[in-house]
Scaffold this motif. Structure first.
Motif, PDB file in Angstrom:
ATOM      1  N   THR A  40       0.902  -1.296  -0.109  1.00  0.00           N
ATOM      2  CA  THR A  40       0.000   0.074   0.022  1.00  0.00           C
ATOM      3  C   THR A  40       0.761   1.070   0.030  1.00  0.00           C
ATOM      4  N   LEU A  41       1.801   1.367  -0.508  1.00  0.00           N
ATOM      5  CA  LEU A  41       2.789   2.333  -0.579  1.00  0.00           C
ATOM      6  C   LEU A  41       2.418   3.387  -1.545  1.00  0.00           C
ATOM      7  N   ASP A  42       2.385   4.637  -1.311  1.00  0.00           N
ATOM      8  CA  ASP A  42       1.900   5.839  -2.043  1.00  0.00           C
ATOM      9  C   ASP A  42       2.830   5.895  -3.223  1.00  0.00           C
ATOM     10  N   LEU A  43       4.132   6.281  -2.948  1.00  0.00           N
ATOM     11  CA  LEU A  43       5.141   6.368  -3.877  1.00  0.00           C
ATOM     12  C   LEU A  43       6.079   5.353  -3.545  1.00  0.00           C
ATOM     13  N   TYR A  44       6.639   4.434  -4.539  1.00  0.00           N
ATOM     14  CA  TYR A  44       7.335   3.420  -4.536  1.00  0.00           C
ATOM     15  C   TYR A  44       8.056   3.168  -6.004  1.00  0.00           C
ATOM     16  N   ALA A  45       9.263   2.678  -5.788  1.00  0.00           N
ATOM     17  CA  ALA A  45       9.689   2.149  -7.011  1.00  0.00           C
ATOM     18  C   ALA A  45      10.182   0.669  -6.950  1.00  0.00           C
ATOM     19  N   ILE A  46       9.904   0.033  -8.156  1.00  0.00           N
ATOM     20  CA  ILE A  46      10.058  -1.208  -8.477  1.00  0.00           C
ATOM     21  C   ILE A  46      11.256  -1.676  -9.153  1.00  0.00           C
ATOM     22  N   ALA A  47      12.339  -2.547  -8.779  1.00  0.00           N
ATOM     23  CA  ALA A  47      13.574  -2.583  -9.343  1.00  0.00           C
ATOM     24  C   ALA A  47      13.680  -3.990  -9.735  1.00  0.00           C
ATOM     25  N   TRP A  48      14.619  -4.008 -10.609  1.00  0.00           N
ATOM     26  CA  TRP A  48      15.492  -5.483 -10.974  1.00  0.00           C
ATOM     27  C   TRP A  48      16.810  -5.537 -10.207  1.00  0.00           C
ATOM     28  N   PHE A  49      17.183  -6.433  -9.650  1.00  0.00           N
ATOM     29  CA  PHE A  49      18.466  -6.774  -9.242  1.00  0.00           C
ATOM     30  C   PHE A  49      18.755  -8.124  -9.825  1.00  0.00           C
ATOM     31  N   ARG A  50      20.202  -8.475  -9.908  1.00  0.00           N
ATOM     32  CA  ARG A  50      20.674  -9.726 -10.351  1.00  0.00           C
ATOM     33  C   ARG A  50      21.877 -10.275  -9.441  1.00  0.00           C
ATOM     34  N   GLN A  51      22.001 -11.556  -9.482  1.00  0.00           N
ATOM     35  CA  GLN A  51      23.010 -12.039  -8.642  1.00  0.00           C
ATOM     36  C   GLN A  51      23.459 -13.233  -9.506  1.00  0.00           C
ATOM     37  N   ALA A  52      24.747 -13.029  -9.661  1.00  0.00           N
ATOM     38  CA  ALA A  52      25.484 -14.384 -10.241  1.00  0.00           C
ATOM     39  C   ALA A  52      26.266 -15.017  -9.473  1.00  0.00           C
ATOM     40  N   PRO A  53      26.394 -16.276  -9.662  1.00  0.00           N
ATOM     41  CA  PRO A  53      27.166 -17.247  -8.666  1.00  0.00           C
ATOM     42  C   PRO A  53      28.509 -16.729  -8.285  1.00  0.00           C
ATOM     43  N   GLY A  54      28.498 -16.714  -7.008  1.00  0.00           N
ATOM     44  CA  GLY A  54      29.878 -15.908  -6.381  1.00  0.00           C
ATOM     45  C   GLY A  54      29.960 -14.701  -6.613  1.00  0.00           C
ATOM     46  N   LYS A  55      28.803 -13.797  -6.927  1.00  0.00           N
ATOM     47  CA  LYS A  55      29.023 -12.386  -6.909  1.00  0.00           C
ATOM     48  C   LYS A  55      27.989 -11.833  -6.058  1.00  0.00           C
ATOM     49  N   GLU A  56      28.127 -10.596  -5.635  1.00  0.00           N
ATOM     50  CA  GLU A  56      27.208 -10.132  -4.761  1.00  0.00           C
ATOM     51  C   GLU A  56      25.943  -9.422  -5.855  1.00  0.00           C
ATOM     52  N   ARG A  57      24.921  -9.370  -4.963  1.00  0.00           N
ATOM     53  CA  ARG A  57      23.540  -8.881  -5.586  1.00  0.00           C
ATOM     54  C   ARG A  57      24.011  -7.398  -6.496  1.00  0.00           C
ATOM     55  N   GLU A  58      23.370  -7.082  -7.267  1.00  0.00           N
ATOM     56  CA  GLU A  58      23.672  -5.913  -8.108  1.00  0.00           C
ATOM     57  C   GLU A  58      22.348  -5.401  -8.587  1.00  0.00           C
ATOM     58  N   GLY A  59      22.136  -3.905  -8.688  1.00  0.00           N
ATOM     59  CA  GLY A  59      20.760  -3.448  -9.366  1.00  0.00           C
ATOM     60  C   GLY A  59      21.100  -3.179 -10.684  1.00  0.00           C
ATOM     61  N   VAL A  60      20.140  -3.659 -11.489  1.00  0.00           N
ATOM     62  CA  VAL A  60      19.941  -3.682 -12.843  1.00  0.00           C
ATOM     63  C   VAL A  60      19.018  -2.312 -13.532  1.00  0.00           C
ATOM     64  N   ALA A  61      17.973  -2.117 -12.752  1.00  0.00           N
ATOM     65  CA  ALA A  61      17.170  -1.014 -13.298  1.00  0.00           C
ATOM     66  C   ALA A  61      15.955  -1.046 -12.129  1.00  0.00           C
ATOM     67  N   SER A  62      15.417   0.377 -12.508  1.00  0.00           N
ATOM     68  CA  SER A  62      14.365   0.815 -11.132  1.00  0.00           C
ATOM     69  C   SER A  62      13.402   1.629 -11.934  1.00  0.00           C
ATOM     70  N   ILE A  63      12.010   1.677 -11.319  1.00  0.00           N
ATOM     71  CA  ILE A  63      11.258   2.555 -12.168  1.00  0.00           C
ATOM     72  C   ILE A  63      10.102   3.019 -11.043  1.00  0.00           C
ATOM     73  N   SER A  64       9.916   4.340 -11.100  1.00  0.00           N
ATOM     74  CA  SER A  64       9.087   4.800 -10.198  1.00  0.00           C
ATOM     75  C   SER A  64       7.502   4.653 -10.403  1.00  0.00           C
ATOM     76  N   SER A  65       6.702   4.597  -9.275  1.00  0.00           N
ATOM     77  CA  SER A  65       5.264   4.209  -9.523  1.00  0.00           C
ATOM     78  C   SER A  65       4.413   5.439  -9.983  1.00  0.00           C
ATOM     79  N   SER A  66       5.044   6.743  -9.866  1.00  0.00           N
ATOM     80  CA  SER A  66       4.513   7.819 -10.165  1.00  0.00           C
ATOM     81  C   SER A  66       4.737   8.278 -11.701  1.00  0.00           C
ATOM     82  N   ASP A  67       5.880   8.940 -11.869  1.00  0.00           N
ATOM     83  CA  ASP A  67       5.851   9.862 -12.998  1.00  0.00           C
ATOM     84  C   ASP A  67       6.968   8.935 -13.920  1.00  0.00           C
TER      85      ASP A  67
END
Length: 128
Positions: free
Chosen positions: A28-55
């Protein structure tokens, strides 16, 4: 109950394309972002892309900016990641995540700690 369900992963040859989907519900967040992250074997999770719910403000990592596109369909409460020109190094488990947009969010949209809810992930394998 928050649910994020990813789909669309699979095995693809180098140079191929895939479209990932993230169906979101239960928050029920009013203003939020939805993102994609990825994690390869043996590596840290990293951000790929993110998008706002509003604009529609969005961000993508330098490594994918010319190849991946994030978009959303509000009627379906679904966010997509269109991936083209896939490379072996794109192989990873891809996760969908949701978080509130607080002040300063867009200075670090790849900050894992900014996201409160996570999906289970979908495997993407790029191999010939």
């Amino acid at each position: 109950q928050v649910q994020l369900v990813e789909s669309g992963g699979g095995l693809v040859q180098p140079g191929g394309s895939l479209r990932l989907s993230c169906a979101a519900s239960g928050f029920t967040l009013d203003l939020y972002a939805i993102a994609w992250f990825r994690q390869a074997p043996g590596k840290e999770r990293e951000g790929v892309a993110s998008i706002s719910s509003s604009d529609g403000t969005s961000w993508s990592a330098n490594s994918v900016r010319d190849r991946f596109t994030i978009s959303r369909d509000d009627a379906k409460n679904t966010v997509y990641l269109e991936m083209t020109s896939l490379k072996a190094e794109d192989t990873a488990v891809y996760y969908c995540a949701v978080g509130p947009i607080r002040p300063g969010f867009w200075a670090r949209p790849d900050n894992i700690a900014a996201y409160d809810y996570w999906g289970q992930g979908t495997q993407v394998t790029v191999s010939s």
